[in-house]
Motif scaffolding. Structure first.
Motif, PDB file in Angstrom:
ATOM      1  N   SER A 198       0.916  -1.294   0.199  1.00 20.11           N
ATOM      2  CA  SER A 198      -0.067  -0.172   0.083  1.00 20.11           C
ATOM      3  C   SER A 198       0.900   1.326   0.034  1.00 20.11           C
ATOM      4  O   SER A 198       1.854   1.397   0.882  1.00 20.11           O
ATOM      5  CB  SER A 198      -0.974  -0.021   1.464  1.00 20.11           C
ATOM      6  N   TYR A 199       0.663   2.169  -0.856  1.00 20.39           N
ATOM      7  CA  TYR A 199       1.634   3.402  -1.151  1.00 20.39           C
ATOM      8  C   TYR A 199       0.625   4.605  -0.819  1.00 20.39           C
ATOM      9  O   TYR A 199      -0.610   4.851  -1.098  1.00 20.39           O
ATOM     10  CB  TYR A 199       2.232   3.438  -2.229  1.00 20.39           C
ATOM     11  N   GLU A 200       1.405   5.754  -0.322  1.00 20.62           N
ATOM     12  CA  GLU A 200       0.751   7.021  -0.144  1.00 20.62           C
ATOM     13  C   GLU A 200       1.708   8.071  -0.821  1.00 20.62           C
ATOM     14  O   GLU A 200       2.854   7.897  -0.744  1.00 20.62           O
ATOM     15  CB  GLU A 200       0.386   7.278   1.273  1.00 20.62           C
ATOM     16  N   ASN A 201       1.025   9.171  -1.253  1.00 16.66           N
ATOM     17  CA  ASN A 201       1.835  10.337  -1.626  1.00 16.66           C
ATOM     18  C   ASN A 201       2.682  10.145  -2.845  1.00 16.66           C
ATOM     19  O   ASN A 201       3.802  10.749  -2.564  1.00 16.66           O
ATOM     20  CB  ASN A 201       2.559  10.885  -0.294  1.00 16.66           C
ATOM     21  N   LEU A 202       2.267   9.501  -3.853  1.00 12.68           N
ATOM     22  CA  LEU A 202       3.047   9.060  -5.011  1.00 12.68           C
ATOM     23  C   LEU A 202       2.551  10.178  -5.930  1.00 12.68           C
ATOM     24  O   LEU A 202       1.429  10.830  -5.949  1.00 12.68           O
ATOM     25  CB  LEU A 202       2.949   7.728  -5.469  1.00 12.68           C
ATOM     26  N   ALA A 203       3.543  10.652  -6.963  1.00 12.57           N
ATOM     27  CA  ALA A 203       3.412  11.471  -8.148  1.00 12.57           C
ATOM     28  C   ALA A 203       2.704  10.571  -9.089  1.00 12.57           C
ATOM     29  O   ALA A 203       2.899   9.631  -9.834  1.00 12.57           O
ATOM     30  CB  ALA A 203       4.588  11.986  -8.548  1.00 12.57           C
ATOM     31  N   VAL A 204       1.178  11.087  -9.507  1.00 11.32           N
ATOM     32  CA  VAL A 204       0.563  10.370 -10.589  1.00 11.32           C
ATOM     33  C   VAL A 204       1.239  10.638 -11.913  1.00 11.32           C
ATOM     34  O   VAL A 204       1.749  11.691 -12.323  1.00 11.32           O
ATOM     35  CB  VAL A 204      -0.832  11.291 -10.562  1.00 11.32           C
ATOM     36  N   GLU A 207       6.608   6.845 -13.324  1.00 10.49           N
ATOM     37  CA  GLU A 207       7.040   5.363 -13.054  1.00 10.49           C
ATOM     38  C   GLU A 207       7.903   5.031 -11.934  1.00 10.49           C
ATOM     39  O   GLU A 207       8.653   5.616 -11.541  1.00 10.49           O
ATOM     40  CB  GLU A 207       7.756   4.877 -14.286  1.00 10.49           C
ATOM     41  N   TYR A 208       7.449   4.031 -10.851  1.00 17.28           N
ATOM     42  CA  TYR A 208       8.044   3.671  -9.706  1.00 17.28           C
ATOM     43  C   TYR A 208       8.163   2.085  -9.916  1.00 17.28           C
ATOM     44  O   TYR A 208       7.800   1.341 -10.752  1.00 17.28           O
ATOM     45  CB  TYR A 208       7.152   3.740  -8.466  1.00 17.28           C
ATOM     46  N   VAL A 209       9.527   1.922  -9.153  1.00 19.35           N
ATOM     47  CA  VAL A 209       9.701   0.387  -9.084  1.00 19.35           C
ATOM     48  C   VAL A 209       9.854  -0.019  -7.574  1.00 19.35           C
ATOM     49  O   VAL A 209      10.523   0.705  -6.756  1.00 19.35           O
ATOM     50  CB  VAL A 209      11.026   0.192  -9.615  1.00 19.35           C
ATOM     51  N   VAL A 210       9.124  -0.960  -7.279  1.00 19.99           N
ATOM     52  CA  VAL A 210       9.103  -1.504  -5.796  1.00 19.99           C
ATOM     53  C   VAL A 210       9.766  -2.916  -5.722  1.00 19.99           C
ATOM     54  O   VAL A 210       9.156  -3.618  -6.683  1.00 19.99           O
ATOM     55  CB  VAL A 210       7.573  -1.503  -5.123  1.00 19.99           C
ATOM     56  N   THR A 211      10.598  -3.009  -5.155  1.00 24.63           N
ATOM     57  CA  THR A 211      11.545  -4.120  -4.936  1.00 24.63           C
ATOM     58  C   THR A 211      11.443  -4.789  -3.472  1.00 24.63           C
ATOM     59  O   THR A 211      11.802  -3.953  -2.629  1.00 24.63           O
ATOM     60  CB  THR A 211      12.883  -3.991  -5.392  1.00 24.63           C
ATOM     61  N   THR A 232      14.313 -12.316  -4.102  1.00 23.48           N
ATOM     62  CA  THR A 232      13.946 -10.804  -4.393  1.00 23.48           C
ATOM     63  C   THR A 232      12.789 -11.005  -5.442  1.00 23.48           C
ATOM     64  O   THR A 232      12.855 -11.910  -6.216  1.00 23.48           O
ATOM     65  CB  THR A 232      15.119 -10.071  -4.694  1.00 23.48           C
ATOM     66  N   ALA A 233      12.344  -9.888  -5.382  1.00 24.96           N
ATOM     67  CA  ALA A 233      11.071  -9.559  -6.624  1.00 24.96           C
ATOM     68  C   ALA A 233      10.746  -8.070  -6.575  1.00 24.96           C
ATOM     69  O   ALA A 233      11.087  -7.309  -5.680  1.00 24.96           O
ATOM     70  CB  ALA A 233       9.847 -10.626  -6.308  1.00 24.96           C
ATOM     71  N   SER A 234      10.293  -7.718  -7.965  1.00 22.75           N
ATOM     72  CA  SER A 234       9.961  -6.392  -8.109  1.00 22.75           C
ATOM     73  C   SER A 234       8.737  -6.430  -8.806  1.00 22.75           C
ATOM     74  O   SER A 234       8.309  -7.017  -9.631  1.00 22.75           O
ATOM     75  CB  SER A 234      11.393  -5.758  -9.032  1.00 22.75           C
ATOM     76  N   SER A 235       8.261  -4.872  -8.915  1.00 22.65           N
ATOM     77  CA  SER A 235       7.313  -4.671  -9.541  1.00 22.65           C
ATOM     78  C   SER A 235       7.177  -3.229 -10.056  1.00 22.65           C
ATOM     79  O   SER A 235       7.595  -2.244  -9.285  1.00 22.65           O
ATOM     80  CB  SER A 235       5.888  -4.784  -8.857  1.00 22.65           C
ATOM     81  N   VAL A 236       6.969  -2.959 -11.508  1.00 24.70           N
ATOM     82  CA  VAL A 236       6.993  -1.734 -12.127  1.00 24.70           C
ATOM     83  C   VAL A 236       5.498  -1.225 -12.178  1.00 24.70           C
ATOM     84  O   VAL A 236       4.854  -1.925 -12.882  1.00 24.70           O
ATOM     85  CB  VAL A 236       7.794  -1.539 -13.214  1.00 24.70           C
ATOM     86  N   PHE A 237       5.362   0.126 -11.755  1.00 26.02           N
ATOM     87  CA  PHE A 237       3.991   0.289 -12.102  1.00 26.02           C
ATOM     88  C   PHE A 237       4.014   1.959 -12.051  1.00 26.02           C
ATOM     89  O   PHE A 237       4.865   2.960 -11.804  1.00 26.02           O
ATOM     90  CB  PHE A 237       3.250  -0.055 -10.757  1.00 26.02           C
ATOM     91  N   THR A 238       2.798   2.619 -12.774  1.00 24.86           N
ATOM     92  CA  THR A 238       2.648   4.023 -12.767  1.00 24.86           C
ATOM     93  C   THR A 238       1.316   4.344 -12.184  1.00 24.86           C
ATOM     94  O   THR A 238       0.258   3.970 -12.510  1.00 24.86           O
ATOM     95  CB  THR A 238       2.552   4.483 -14.269  1.00 24.86           C
ATOM     96  N   LEU A 268      10.986   1.601  -2.342  1.00 23.82           N
ATOM     97  CA  LEU A 268      10.392   2.174  -3.368  1.00 23.82           C
ATOM     98  C   LEU A 268      11.142   3.119  -4.073  1.00 23.82           C
ATOM     99  O   LEU A 268      12.087   3.979  -3.397  1.00 23.82           O
ATOM    100  CB  LEU A 268       9.027   2.817  -2.979  1.00 23.82           C
ATOM    101  N   VAL A 269      11.208   3.005  -5.516  1.00 30.69           N
ATOM    102  CA  VAL A 269      12.376   3.868  -6.444  1.00 30.69           C
ATOM    103  C   VAL A 269      11.725   4.539  -7.456  1.00 30.69           C
ATOM    104  O   VAL A 269      10.767   3.949  -7.979  1.00 30.69           O
ATOM    105  CB  VAL A 269      13.418   2.819  -6.746  1.00 30.69           C
ATOM    106  N   LYS A 270      12.153   5.951  -7.697  1.00 27.34           N
ATOM    107  CA  LYS A 270      11.650   6.660  -8.642  1.00 27.34           C
ATOM    108  C   LYS A 270      12.990   7.413  -9.381  1.00 27.34           C
ATOM    109  O   LYS A 270      13.757   7.955  -8.363  1.00 27.34           O
ATOM    110  CB  LYS A 270      10.800   7.525  -8.355  1.00 27.34           C
ATOM    111  N   ASP A 271      12.994   7.208 -10.887  1.00 28.77           N
ATOM    112  CA  ASP A 271      14.124   7.748 -11.358  1.00 28.77           C
ATOM    113  C   ASP A 271      15.314   7.217 -10.502  1.00 28.77           C
ATOM    114  O   ASP A 271      16.395   8.159 -10.781  1.00 28.77           O
ATOM    115  CB  ASP A 271      14.100   9.301 -11.302  1.00 28.77           C
ATOM    116  N   GLY A 272      15.587   6.149 -10.173  1.00 31.13           N
ATOM    117  CA  GLY A 272      16.848   5.759  -9.618  1.00 31.13           C
ATOM    118  C   GLY A 272      17.094   6.265  -8.216  1.00 31.13           C
ATOM    119  O   GLY A 272      18.204   5.740  -7.815  1.00 31.13           O
ATOM    120  N   ILE A 273      16.175   6.796  -7.711  1.00 33.78           N
ATOM    121  CA  ILE A 273      16.202   7.492  -6.407  1.00 33.78           C
ATOM    122  C   ILE A 273      15.423   6.651  -5.394  1.00 33.78           C
ATOM    123  O   ILE A 273      14.074   6.606  -5.638  1.00 33.78           O
ATOM    124  CB  ILE A 273      16.066   8.828  -6.137  1.00 33.78           C
TER     125      ILE A 273
END
Length: 362
Positions: A198-204, A207-211, A232-238, A268-273
């Motif tokens: 569950s996530y909050e306060n993301l930029a609509v 693209e994000y990557v949760v690992t 490990t496992a990851s998911s990419v989502f917007t 949670l990572v966005k733009d490599g950060i």
């Protein structure tokens, strides 16, 4: 002689005002001073506007770090070149409209002293802060501009101003067995754990990557599969909304991992950060037990005591096995006892009749 103008100037920020004067003598105009370009007749109404950003992401979305920096770029107009000014900023919690405080209990503030070369320009104010504690919150900068005597010249304090705001994402997770949704995963070569993030306060629209990484609760180290590899496992989502959910699925060989307890850590990572983490070794929601697929040996029945029903599968005893055996045994015992009692009663009745009847023998 002095002439004083008293008026509401809140709507005049950024404007320059020029005083025009006329002098009357015996109701006739005697003298005029009206020069729109006369610097001595001009007063600038100072204006400030701000743009806040995180020092790591360089955007209005903050990153979680102990050595965080929040930067407020203040644009000013109407200052006097060569004069000394100060910008004071206070960090506000948007949800409560109260000042954020540090470990010392004091408000988190920043100050910059500057001397402009031109009436218009920009100046940065930086606040050092541990942003790991700000997950799920939005921080708003409030600013005051003063002269060197700390007389307030301009303010910018709007809790709903997006330009003054930095938002920090947060994530929370719930892990479960991918087969049936409970908290026990069978230790075989097709183990599956599904972690709902569950996530909050993301930029609509970004693209994000949760690992995720499975951790061994007993050691606090990454859990390794039957081949000795970290899991490990990851998911990419917007995201289409600032708040929502996304699933991360772990599929691995859990052979030989019986009695292990796995805890899911997520980043949670966005733009490599990295902008958010959830890593709590004691969080029950993130925890899954790895259990044997062999049934537990059935306990020896205790005379006069009915064993508790047992569940089959995932290392649990099979339901009803002992109870059924005991029930059958008890029924058999009852039948035998009944038969013996009946046989004895019939024998006694025959004996009584035999003794009562006269004998034919002489």
């Amino acid at each position: 002689v002095e002439v004083t103008f008293t008026f509401a100037g809140t709507s005049l920020a950024g404007k320059s005002l020029v005083a025009f004067e006329t002098m009357l003598f015996e109701d006739a105009e005697y003298m005029v001073h009206a020069d729109i370009d006369d610097v001595d007749q001009t007063v600038a109404i100072v204006d400030i506007a701000t743009q806040a950003r995180d020092g790591i992401t360089n955007t209005s979305e903050g990153a979680a770090t102990k050595d965080g920096k929040l930067i407020d770029t203040v644009a000013y107009t109407g200052l006097t070149p060569g004069h000394e000014y100060r910008i004071f900023t206070t960090l506000m919690d948007k949800s409560t409209n109260t000042a954020l405080t540090g470990d010392d209990g004091l408000p988190k503030v920043g100050t910059t002293v500057f001397t402009p070369n031109t009436p218009d320009g920009t100046v940065d104010v930086t606040v050092d802060i541990d942003t790991t504690k700000l997950a799920g919150t939005s921080v708003v900068f409030f600013e005051k501009l003063t002269d060197k005597d700390e007389s307030i010249i301009a303010t910018h304090e709007d809790i709903n101003d997006e330009g003054q705001t930095v938002s920090f994402p947060s994530i929370h997770t719930t892990a479960a067995d991918g087969a049936d949704g409970d908290k026990n995963v069978i230790a075989n070569d097709k183990a599956k754990i599904v972690d709902t993030v569950s996530y909050e306060n993301l930029a609509v629209g970004k693209e994000y990557v949760v690992t995720g990484t499975l951790m061994d609760k007993a050691t606090g180290e990454p859990l390794k599969d039957a081949q000795g590899k970290e899991i490990t496992a990851s998911s990419v989502f917007t995201p289409e909304q600032p708040d929502g959910e996304v699933e991360v699925t772990f599929e691995f060989d859990a052979t030989g991992l019986e009695e292990k307890t796995a805890v899911v850590f997520e980043t949670l990572v966005k733009d490599g950060i990295e902008v958010a983490t959830h890593a709590d070794i004691n969080d029950e929601a993130q925890t899954v037990n790895i259990v044997s697929d062999e049934p537990t040996p059935e306990p020896e029945p205790v005379p006069g005591q009915t064993p508790e029903p047992e569940a089959s599968g995932k290392g649990y005893p099979k339901t009803g096995a002992v109870v059924t055996a005991c029930a059958v045994g008890a029924s058999a015992c009852a039948l035998v006892a009944f038969s013996l009692a009946g046989g004895t009663s019939a024998f006694l009745r025959r004996r009584e009749r035999s003794e009562a009847e006269p004998s034919d023998e002489k």
